[in-house]
Design an enzyme around this catalytic site. Sequence first.
Site, PDB file in Angstrom:
ATOM      1  N   ARG A 104      -9.727   3.574  -0.617  1.00  0.00           N
ATOM      2  CA  ARG A 104     -11.076   4.143  -0.561  1.00  0.00           C
ATOM      3  C   ARG A 104     -11.110   5.402  -1.415  1.00  0.00           C
ATOM      4  NH1 ARG A 104     -11.338   3.904   6.063  1.00  0.00           N
ATOM      5  NH2 ARG A 104     -11.012   1.644   6.259  1.00  0.00           N
ATOM      6  N   GLU A 138      -2.903   5.446   7.811  1.00  0.00           N
ATOM      7  CA  GLU A 138      -3.836   5.958   6.811  1.00  0.00           C
ATOM      8  C   GLU A 138      -3.167   7.100   6.053  1.00  0.00           C
ATOM      9  OE1 GLU A 138      -8.464   6.999   6.868  1.00  0.00           O
ATOM     10  OE2 GLU A 138      -7.256   8.580   7.792  1.00  0.00           O
TER      11      GLU A 138
END
Length: 262
Positions: A104, A138
């Site tokens: 992202r 993450e």
Amino acid sequence: MDWDRILLPYKQAADELTAKFNNISLQFNKLEHTSPIFHVEARIKTVPSILTKAQRKKIPMDEIEGLQMPDIAGVRIICRFVDDIGFVVDTIKSREDMKVLEDRDYVTMMKPSGYRGRHLIVVYPVITAFGKKDVLCEIQIRTLAMNMWAVTEHSLRYKYDGMIPEEIHRRLIRTADAAYMLDTDTNIIREDILEAERSNESREEIVFYITKSIQDLYEVADAAEVEELYKKFVAIMDTKDDESLAGFYNEMQAIAQAYKIR
């Protein structure tokens, strides 16, 4: 639920990834003189935080270890320059010990809040006491300026329970733009900054060598002669003349070789 059994593999993954990224940074600093990784930190979501997110996003408890909640384990990599972010991403994607599932990019397309950064969701295998387990993690990659802004915004969001007043929100957007402009400007003069730092590191190494050589000479050479060398060194340091310092460094190398000291 047995939260220890659930969370311990995530902590192991975060610890191992932190160690690996720190080692990458160390290797770059040793071999290339500068690392794209400035700082690494990790965290594990607390149980209340997991439960709150699961309730907010309507995630069933038997699915909290899936892609709907991939940030139970989080690693944050801080870079000094914007260009370093892409390099770190490419480095992670090239590794065989983890697999990138999502990438992202909030650097080129910031969030409406003003946030910028690059987020990777990776699957990382850990070998626990009970066998192998694939863990989602993450990895956030930011510059120093992006991280400063994000920490500030997070504190305000916590203070206002997620409802930041409009005026403060507008100020945050302006601050985010200023932070990105700072990143852009420092990225342009990146090579000048790094060259200055390498020059300073080289000077420090020369000073350390001369100082150590003088100390060693006191053990094997005439004390009066060594004292004169020390006075000369102090005088050169006072002038801050790098050319004279380099010349004295060469002189000390020859003297050290004559006395067979390292």
